[in-house]
Motif scaffolding. Structure first.
Motif, mmCIF file in Angstrom:
data_model
loop_
_atom_site.group_PDB
_atom_site.id
_atom_site.type_symbol
_atom_site.label_atom_id
_atom_site.label_comp_id
_atom_site.label_asym_id
_atom_site.label_seq_id
_atom_site.Cartn_x
_atom_site.Cartn_y
_atom_site.Cartn_z
ATOM 1 N N GLY A 8 7.144 -0.594 1.920
ATOM 2 C CA GLY A 8 6.327 -1.677 2.452
ATOM 3 C C GLY A 8 5.068 -1.880 1.624
ATOM 4 O O GLY A 8 4.713 -1.052 0.781
ATOM 5 N N LYS A 9 4.416 -2.989 1.865
ATOM 6 C CA LYS A 9 3.170 -3.308 1.171
ATOM 7 C C LYS A 9 2.057 -2.396 1.705
ATOM 8 O O LYS A 9 1.942 -2.193 2.902
ATOM 9 C CB LYS A 9 2.826 -4.775 1.443
ATOM 10 N N ALA A 10 1.262 -1.859 0.801
ATOM 11 C CA ALA A 10 0.120 -1.039 1.201
ATOM 12 C C ALA A 10 -0.944 -1.942 1.816
ATOM 13 O O ALA A 10 -1.276 -2.969 1.230
ATOM 14 C CB ALA A 10 -0.446 -0.291 -0.001
ATOM 15 N N PRO A 11 -1.466 -1.583 2.994
ATOM 16 C CA PRO A 11 -2.500 -2.412 3.615
ATOM 17 C C PRO A 11 -3.755 -2.523 2.731
ATOM 18 O O PRO A 11 -4.206 -1.524 2.162
ATOM 19 C CB PRO A 11 -2.835 -1.663 4.912
ATOM 20 N N ALA A 12 -4.267 -3.732 2.620
ATOM 21 C CA ALA A 12 -5.497 -3.960 1.856
ATOM 22 C C ALA A 12 -6.652 -3.284 2.583
ATOM 23 O O ALA A 12 -6.660 -3.188 3.807
ATOM 24 C CB ALA A 12 -5.754 -5.453 1.735
ATOM 25 N N ILE A 132 4.120 0.827 -1.273
ATOM 26 C CA ILE A 132 4.080 2.264 -1.009
ATOM 27 C C ILE A 132 5.409 2.873 -1.465
ATOM 28 O O ILE A 132 6.459 2.603 -0.887
ATOM 29 C CB ILE A 132 3.853 2.566 0.488
ATOM 30 N N ARG A 133 5.341 3.668 -2.528
ATOM 31 C CA ARG A 133 6.549 4.300 -3.064
ATOM 32 C C ARG A 133 6.911 5.569 -2.297
ATOM 33 O O ARG A 133 8.079 5.897 -2.130
ATOM 34 C CB ARG A 133 6.348 4.665 -4.539
ATOM 35 N N LYS A 134 5.879 6.303 -1.861
ATOM 36 C CA LYS A 134 6.131 7.579 -1.174
ATOM 37 C C LYS A 134 4.958 7.880 -0.251
ATOM 38 O O LYS A 134 3.804 7.617 -0.584
ATOM 39 C CB LYS A 134 6.290 8.693 -2.226
#
Length: 154
Positions: A8-12, A132-134
């Motif tokens: 998923g996209k990392a929260p800003a 987020i890769r991990k």
């Protein structure tokens, strides 16, 4: 609030580091980011983790990683922690708990028979596109760099 998960996209986020600089995830677009959340400055586990990242910082930078630490401590507390242990990376003060809540790392903890709310030690490996890769949910504080590099390669 969307669930924070791998893929998923990392929260800003935006916050102030130990030097009074405004740090935002957007500043790191195009770079790999090690975003690590820790409970408290200058405690044994948090010190071991920060010093492991410090001792291996040039290797992390060499592999394209930027390191950002986040806790709910104050800017002043972060500055003392940075100076005491010569930490070369930003430590973001999240006193209003906006970042820990966005990353869903604030929760119930148990220590020495008591239960309380606090920051759950967690590391997010974020790729150049902000994905987020991990997520490392129980970081090994003394060997965290090795864990980060192995998780990235996996």
């Amino acid at each position: 609030m969307a669930v924070v998960k791998e893929g998923g996209k990392a929260p800003a986020f935006k916050g102030v580091d130990q030097n009074g600089n405004t740090i935002s995830l957007a500043d790191y677009k195009g770079k790999r980011v090690v975003l690590y959340f820790y409970p408290k400055d200058d405690t044994p586990g948090c010190t071991a983790q920060a010093c492991n990242l410090r001792d291996n910082y040039s290797e992390l930078i060499g592999k394209g990683f930027q390191v950002i630490g986040v806790s709910t401590d104050t800017v002043k507390s972060h500055k003392k922690f940075e100076q005491k242990f010569t930490l070369p990376f930003p430590l973001v003060a999240d006193e209003d708990m906006k970042i820990v809540n966005k990353y869903q790392v604030w929760g119930e903890k148990k220590f020495m028979g008591r239960t309380f709310m606090g920051t759950i030690r967690t590391t997010f490996l974020i790729d150049e596109k902000g994905v987020i890769r991990k997520i490392i949910t129980r970081p090994d504080t003394k060997n965290h760099t090795e864990e980060i590099l192995a998780a990235w390669e996996a």
